[in-house]
Motif scaffolding. Structure first.
Motif, short mmCIF file in Angstrom:
data_model
loop_
_atom_site.label_atom_id
_atom_site.label_comp_id
_atom_site.label_asym_id
_atom_site.label_seq_id
_atom_site.Cartn_x
_atom_site.Cartn_y
_atom_site.Cartn_z
N CYS A 61 0.85 -1.19 0.00
CA CYS A 61 0.00 0.00 0.00
C CYS A 61 0.88 1.23 0.00
CB CYS A 61 -0.87 0.05 1.26
SG CYS A 61 -1.90 -1.39 1.47
N GLU A 62 0.41 2.25 -0.62
CA GLU A 62 1.10 3.54 -0.51
C GLU A 62 0.83 4.07 0.88
OE1 GLU A 62 3.15 4.88 -2.72
OE2 GLU A 62 2.83 3.16 -4.03
N MET A 63 1.84 4.63 1.52
CA MET A 63 1.70 5.06 2.91
C MET A 63 0.67 6.17 3.08
SD MET A 63 5.57 4.71 4.31
CE MET A 63 5.19 4.55 6.05
N ASP A 64 0.46 6.96 2.02
CA ASP A 64 -0.49 8.07 2.13
C ASP A 64 -1.81 7.77 1.42
OD1 ASP A 64 0.52 8.09 -0.42
OD2 ASP A 64 0.96 10.23 -0.45
N GLU A 65 -2.01 6.52 1.05
CA GLU A 65 -3.20 6.12 0.30
C GLU A 65 -4.39 5.98 1.25
OE1 GLU A 65 -4.18 2.81 -3.11
OE2 GLU A 65 -2.74 2.30 -1.56
N LYS A 66 -5.51 6.62 0.90
CA LYS A 66 -6.71 6.52 1.73
C LYS A 66 -7.48 5.24 1.40
CE LYS A 66 -11.04 8.76 2.89
NZ LYS A 66 -12.01 9.77 2.55
N HIS A 67 -7.59 4.93 0.14
CA HIS A 67 -8.36 3.77 -0.30
C HIS A 67 -7.53 2.92 -1.24
CE1 HIS A 67 -11.94 5.35 1.48
NE2 HIS A 67 -11.80 6.46 0.82
N TRP A 68 -7.86 1.65 -1.24
CA TRP A 68 -7.19 0.74 -2.15
C TRP A 68 -7.84 0.82 -3.51
CZ3 TRP A 68 -4.08 0.72 1.49
CH2 TRP A 68 -4.36 0.29 2.78
N ALA A 84 -17.03 9.69 -6.06
CA ALA A 84 -18.27 10.47 -6.10
C ALA A 84 -19.34 9.82 -5.22
CB ALA A 84 -18.76 10.60 -7.54
N LEU A 85 -19.43 8.49 -5.28
CA LEU A 85 -20.38 7.77 -4.44
C LEU A 85 -20.05 7.96 -2.96
CD1 LEU A 85 -22.73 5.79 -4.04
CD2 LEU A 85 -21.08 3.92 -4.37
N GLU A 86 -18.77 7.90 -2.62
CA GLU A 86 -18.35 8.13 -1.23
C GLU A 86 -18.79 9.49 -0.73
OE1 GLU A 86 -14.22 7.71 -0.53
OE2 GLU A 86 -14.26 5.54 -0.73
N LYS A 87 -18.61 10.50 -1.55
CA LYS A 87 -19.01 11.86 -1.15
C LYS A 87 -20.50 11.94 -0.88
CE LYS A 87 -15.11 14.09 -3.28
NZ LYS A 87 -14.53 14.73 -4.39
N GLU A 88 -21.28 11.26 -1.70
CA GLU A 88 -22.73 11.24 -1.48
C GLU A 88 -23.08 10.52 -0.17
OE1 GLU A 88 -25.26 12.80 -3.10
OE2 GLU A 88 -23.57 13.78 -4.14
N PHE A 120 -22.39 9.38 7.13
CA PHE A 120 -21.64 8.13 7.36
C PHE A 120 -20.20 8.37 6.96
CE2 PHE A 120 -20.06 3.91 6.29
CZ PHE A 120 -20.50 3.18 7.39
N ILE A 121 -19.29 8.16 7.89
CA ILE A 121 -17.87 8.40 7.62
C ILE A 121 -17.23 7.10 7.12
CG2 ILE A 121 -15.66 9.15 8.60
CD1 ILE A 121 -18.00 11.26 8.52
N ILE A 122 -16.76 7.13 5.90
CA ILE A 122 -16.15 5.95 5.28
C ILE A 122 -14.67 5.92 5.61
CG2 ILE A 122 -15.61 4.82 3.08
CD1 ILE A 122 -18.17 6.20 1.98
#
Length: 151
Positions: free
Chosen positions: A86-93, A115-119, A125-127
């Motif tokens: 994983c990239e150390m600064d990566e939020k999502h895979w 975009a779906l996450e933002k919605e 809901f915090i992803i």
């Protein structure tokens, strides 16, 4: 971007020992890049550099790196646990397209899910993370399946 120095610093900060065997394991891991690897494949690469490193050292190092979210375990429904850096600064895979015929795994990075996450987050809901696996047939297998019935 991950490099050996960042990983070693993170291990030391966490209070883990940085042994010569662990350093070799990290070096081999970094040469694998974004490849999906098994513990056995990592072990084989380490053994080529230092035949005295034991499998238990590899398992412990993989477990620590997974706990630190520097690698992540993946299950592609083929009966094997695989890992990827994983990239150390990566939020999502990234996401994976999995061919049902040959088992090929194709990585996919796309902005649609952001975009779906933002919605979703607008609804309170915090992803923290998500994973998406899409099953189907790669173009090679699909081209060779003329007349076959799909699963």
């Amino acid at each position: 971007m991950n490099n050996q120095t960042q990983i070693v610093d993170a291990l030391r900060k966490r209070g883990n020992k940085v042994t010569p065997q662990r350093l070799i394991t990290i070096e081999v891991l970094l040469t694998m890049g974004q490849q999906h690897f098994s513990v056995e494949e990592l072990f084989h690469g380490v053994k080529q550099r230092n035949p005295e490193v034991g499998m238990s050292t590899i398992y412990r190092t993989v477990q620590i790196l997974e706990e630190m979210r520097l690698i992540t375990k993946r299950n592609f429904d083929d009966g094997f646990a695989r890992y990827e850096l994983c990239e150390m600064d990566e939020k999502h895979w990234h996401h994976h397209l999995i061919c049902l015929k040959c088992g090929r795994v194709i990585e996919m990075q796309d902005e649609y899910l952001e975009a779906l996450e933002k919605e979703i987050e607008k609804k309170g809901f915090i992803i923290i993370n998500h994973e998406l696996k899409v099953y189907g047939y790669c173009s090679d297998c699909y081209a060779n399946m003329e007349g076959e019935k799909f699963d």
